[in-house]
Design a protein around this motif. Structure first.
Motif, mmCIF file in Angstrom:
data_model
loop_
_atom_site.group_PDB
_atom_site.id
_atom_site.type_symbol
_atom_site.label_atom_id
_atom_site.label_comp_id
_atom_site.label_asym_id
_atom_site.label_seq_id
_atom_site.Cartn_x
_atom_site.Cartn_y
_atom_site.Cartn_z
ATOM 1 N N ASN A 30 0.839 -1.199 0.000
ATOM 2 C CA ASN A 30 0.000 0.000 0.000
ATOM 3 C C ASN A 30 0.877 1.254 0.000
ATOM 4 N N PRO A 31 0.538 2.236 -0.837
ATOM 5 C CA PRO A 31 1.333 3.477 -0.887
ATOM 6 C C PRO A 31 1.374 4.186 0.462
ATOM 7 N N GLU A 32 2.497 4.837 0.724
ATOM 8 C CA GLU A 32 2.628 5.661 1.925
ATOM 9 C C GLU A 32 2.152 7.072 1.590
ATOM 10 N N VAL A 33 1.232 7.584 2.398
ATOM 11 C CA VAL A 33 0.617 8.888 2.135
ATOM 12 C C VAL A 33 1.156 9.916 3.117
ATOM 13 N N LYS A 34 1.446 11.091 2.587
ATOM 14 C CA LYS A 34 1.947 12.172 3.435
ATOM 15 C C LYS A 34 1.314 13.491 2.979
ATOM 16 N N LEU A 35 0.711 14.198 3.938
ATOM 17 C CA LEU A 35 0.161 15.508 3.611
ATOM 18 C C LEU A 35 1.292 16.489 3.337
ATOM 19 N N ALA A 36 1.069 17.389 2.402
ATOM 20 C CA ALA A 36 2.082 18.400 2.087
ATOM 21 C C ALA A 36 2.332 19.287 3.309
ATOM 22 N N ASP A 37 3.582 19.720 3.468
ATOM 23 C CA ASP A 37 3.943 20.552 4.624
ATOM 24 C C ASP A 37 3.165 21.867 4.634
ATOM 25 N N THR A 38 2.733 22.295 3.476
ATOM 26 C CA THR A 38 2.041 23.591 3.374
ATOM 27 C C THR A 38 0.572 23.518 3.790
ATOM 28 N N VAL A 39 0.066 22.312 4.009
ATOM 29 C CA VAL A 39 -1.351 22.166 4.324
ATOM 30 C C VAL A 39 -1.631 22.577 5.763
ATOM 31 N N ASP A 40 -2.621 23.434 5.941
ATOM 32 C CA ASP A 40 -3.086 23.833 7.266
ATOM 33 C C ASP A 40 -4.252 22.913 7.622
ATOM 34 N N GLY A 41 -4.012 22.030 8.582
ATOM 35 C CA GLY A 41 -5.010 21.024 8.924
ATOM 36 C C GLY A 41 -6.348 21.610 9.327
ATOM 37 N N GLU A 42 -6.332 22.696 10.088
ATOM 38 C CA GLU A 42 -7.572 23.300 10.550
ATOM 39 C C GLU A 42 -8.375 23.856 9.387
ATOM 40 N N LYS A 43 -7.681 24.567 8.485
ATOM 41 C CA LYS A 43 -8.384 25.122 7.325
ATOM 42 C C LYS A 43 -8.865 24.016 6.390
ATOM 43 N N LEU A 44 -8.087 22.920 6.344
ATOM 44 C CA LEU A 44 -8.447 21.819 5.457
ATOM 45 C C LEU A 44 -9.784 21.213 5.859
ATOM 46 N N VAL A 45 -9.970 20.909 7.158
ATOM 47 C CA VAL A 45 -11.224 20.291 7.589
ATOM 48 C C VAL A 45 -12.376 21.284 7.582
ATOM 49 N N GLU A 46 -12.034 22.567 7.528
ATOM 50 C CA GLU A 46 -13.092 23.585 7.429
ATOM 51 C C GLU A 46 -13.469 23.848 5.978
ATOM 52 N N GLY A 47 -12.757 23.160 5.047
ATOM 53 C CA GLY A 47 -13.067 23.324 3.632
ATOM 54 C C GLY A 47 -12.541 24.604 3.039
ATOM 55 N N GLN A 48 -11.503 25.192 3.679
ATOM 56 C CA GLN A 48 -10.960 26.466 3.217
ATOM 57 C C GLN A 48 -9.563 26.318 2.599
ATOM 58 N N ALA A 49 -9.093 25.078 2.418
ATOM 59 C CA ALA A 49 -7.756 24.884 1.840
ATOM 60 C C ALA A 49 -7.774 23.680 0.909
ATOM 61 N N ASP A 50 -6.948 23.739 -0.120
ATOM 62 C CA ASP A 50 -6.812 22.605 -1.029
ATOM 63 C C ASP A 50 -6.178 21.424 -0.284
ATOM 64 N N LEU A 51 -6.536 20.222 -0.704
ATOM 65 C CA LEU A 51 -5.929 18.998 -0.158
ATOM 66 C C LEU A 51 -4.708 18.652 -1.008
ATOM 67 N N ALA A 52 -3.511 18.800 -0.429
ATOM 68 C CA ALA A 52 -2.275 18.486 -1.141
ATOM 69 C C ALA A 52 -1.560 17.364 -0.391
ATOM 70 N N PHE A 53 -1.258 16.293 -1.106
ATOM 71 C CA PHE A 53 -0.586 15.160 -0.463
ATOM 72 C C PHE A 53 0.245 14.402 -1.497
ATOM 73 N N SER A 54 1.121 13.555 -0.992
ATOM 74 C CA SER A 54 1.939 12.732 -1.882
ATOM 75 C C SER A 54 1.718 11.264 -1.536
ATOM 76 N N ALA A 55 1.930 10.404 -2.504
ATOM 77 C CA ALA A 55 1.836 8.957 -2.319
ATOM 78 C C ALA A 55 3.100 8.333 -2.890
ATOM 79 N N SER A 56 3.842 7.632 -2.053
ATOM 80 C CA SER A 56 5.071 6.971 -2.515
ATOM 81 C C SER A 56 4.895 5.469 -2.407
ATOM 82 N N TYR A 57 5.398 4.753 -3.390
ATOM 83 C CA TYR A 57 5.245 3.295 -3.407
ATOM 84 C C TYR A 57 6.298 2.679 -4.333
ATOM 85 N N GLU A 58 6.404 1.370 -4.224
ATOM 86 C CA GLU A 58 7.283 0.613 -5.105
ATOM 87 C C GLU A 58 6.432 -0.304 -5.970
ATOM 88 N N LEU A 59 6.866 -0.500 -7.194
ATOM 89 C CA LEU A 59 6.132 -1.360 -8.117
ATOM 90 C C LEU A 59 6.594 -2.805 -7.988
#
Length: 448
Positions: A89-118
């Motif tokens: 399963n890919p490892e998910v990490k929220l972008a450092d720029t994401v403000d968690g409070e604003k995110l759950v309030e619907g006031q910020a874009d959801l930015a994240f990365s997914a890293s995995y091996e094939l």
């Protein structure tokens, strides 16, 4: 949604995702609209709860669930579109720029990365030209008779000797004993009412010999030294004294190996006992034969395939092997020096083993998939029954656990699948039987 590939190196991949706040807000509005007609809140009639009030009450918790769903759906859809097969399963990490409070309030874009091996891609090799020897051993009459004699000795009758009679080799003594090392009793060194046939070699070397000549009622101090290779590390190589009380002495009675004796064992005749012994020995030989030819096949596959492996799969396999190995060493009280190696060298060896296991697992999986090897539900059910039998009295709990846990059920299916793939490959290779001795068949491959 915006997707950007930020890493493509060997089997490693990393993707960056950006989901606009507007999309998240739209999903939340839809969910709240669905909830409005069903939710019951004091002070409001069903279906009449204002959307703004409902949002203040559950907006953040609902948005958190929406974010989890969006992340999972985004990764799955993107990977499918890219026609990729992640090893784990890919490892998910929220972008450092994401403000968690604003995110759950619907006031910020959801930015994240997914890293995995094939999972690696490779061409399956034709093994029709691979030659393998299958070692087989015949069950001799002498082996059957030896086992029969052993069973007979285990069921031989004993008759109490006259009062004052001394114990001889072959006699059975009934004893109580307490063992001490440096004057202190040790765990597992005491017992009562133990039957011991003198000369049978059941006890520590030197123990039985010191009871020859003892009579019922005698108290004997037996002095022995535990063998250096004794399984219990805390006793290995140590001198001990056993305070032994002889409770009784009995001489071996006559034993006639005939049909009547066989019936006492629950068998129809002596010939039926011999047949059962022969089948049991043959079953053991067949299992050894299977293990040897399977290992030979896997060795050939290991030589034939060389491709890059997902490091996390190898690391996970290594950790499993390493934990098992170190725990076994700890239980035995041994060190790497005792094994004539170092921790660094042992790690390197086990890492090679882990890589081999992962590589062969991927090869067998690919062979099975490409050749439509299937494990039926009936076969899994039989395996589950066998598993449940290992826990008498807890069969229902075992059945419930596996049937409610797909991952656990997969651990029953996997070895069945592997054996079927091995059978398929053995059917493709050139396998010839080679008659060997019992000793050759049973020899540990590492000794060879």
């Amino acid at each position: 949604m915006q997707v950007t590939e930020t890493l493509s190196e060997g089997l490693k991949r990393e993707l960056s995702f950006v989901v606009p706040a507007s999309e998240l807000a739209s999903r939340l509005d839809k969910r709240l609209a669905e909830m409005k007609d069903k939710v019951r809140i004091n002070g409001f009639r069903p279906g009449k709860v204002p959307a703004a009030h409902l949002k203040r009450l559950v907006g953040k918790s609902e948005m958190a669930q929406i974010i989890d769903t969006v992340i999972g759906d985004a990764i799955r859809t993107t990977v499918e579109e890219r026609k990729e097969r992640p090893a784990l399963n890919p490892e998910v990490k929220l972008a450092d720029t994401v403000d968690g409070e604003k995110l759950v309030e619907g006031q910020a874009d959801l930015a994240f990365s997914a890293s995995y091996e094939l999972l690696p891609t490779f061409e399956l090799k034709d093994i029709s030209g691979v030659e393998l020897e299958r070692p087989v051993a015949e069950v001799s009459d002498a082996e059957v008779q030896e086992q029969l004699d052993r069973i007979a000795e285990g069921n031989r009758p004993f008759n109490a000797k006259d009062e004052g009679a001394k114990a001889e080799n072959g006699d059975r003594v009934t004893i109580d004993f307490v063992g001490r090392i440096d004057g202190e009793a040790f765990e597992g060194g005491s017992a009562e009412g133990v039957d011991l046939v003198l000369g049978s070699g059941q006890f520590i070397p030197g123990f039985e010999e010191q009871l020859v000549g003892a009579k019922a009622g005698d108290e004997v101090t037996v002095k022995v030294t535990f063998p250096a290779e004794y399984p219990a590390a805390h006793l290995a190589g140590k001198a001990a004294e056993f305070a032994v009380t002889v409770k009784g002495v009995a001489a071996p009675g006559e034993l006639a190996l005939d049909d009547e004796w066989a019936k006492k064992l629950g068998m129809e005749s002596l010939d039926k006992v011999k047949d059962a012994i022969r089948d049991q020995i043959r079953s053991g030989y067949e299992a050894a034969t299977r293990a040897k030819v399977k290992r030979a096949l896997l060795d050939k596959l290991d030589e034939a395939y060389d491709f890059a492996l997902p490091t996390k799969l190898v690391d996970s396999e290594f950790e499993t092997i390493w934990k098992q190995a170190t725990e076994e060493m700890e239980r035995a009280g041994r060190t790497f020096a005792d094994e004539e190696t170092t921790e660094e060298a042992a790690r390197a060896d086990y890492l090679k083993i882990a890589a081999r296991r992962v590589r062969l697992g991927l090869v067998l999986s690919e062979v099975g998939e490409k050749n439509s090897v299937q494990v039926t539900d009936e076969e899994v059910s039989r395996a589950l029954v066998e598993r449940a039998r290992q826990f008498p009295g807890q069969e229902k709990q075992v059945f419930d656990y596996y049937r409610s846990n797909p991952m656990a059920l997969a651990t029953l299916r996997a070895p069945l699948f592997e054996e079927k793939v091995v059978d398929f490959l053995l059917g493709q290779a050139k396998v010839t039987d080679k008659v060997v001795t019992k000793e050759e068949l049973m020899k540990d491959p590492e000794e060879a």
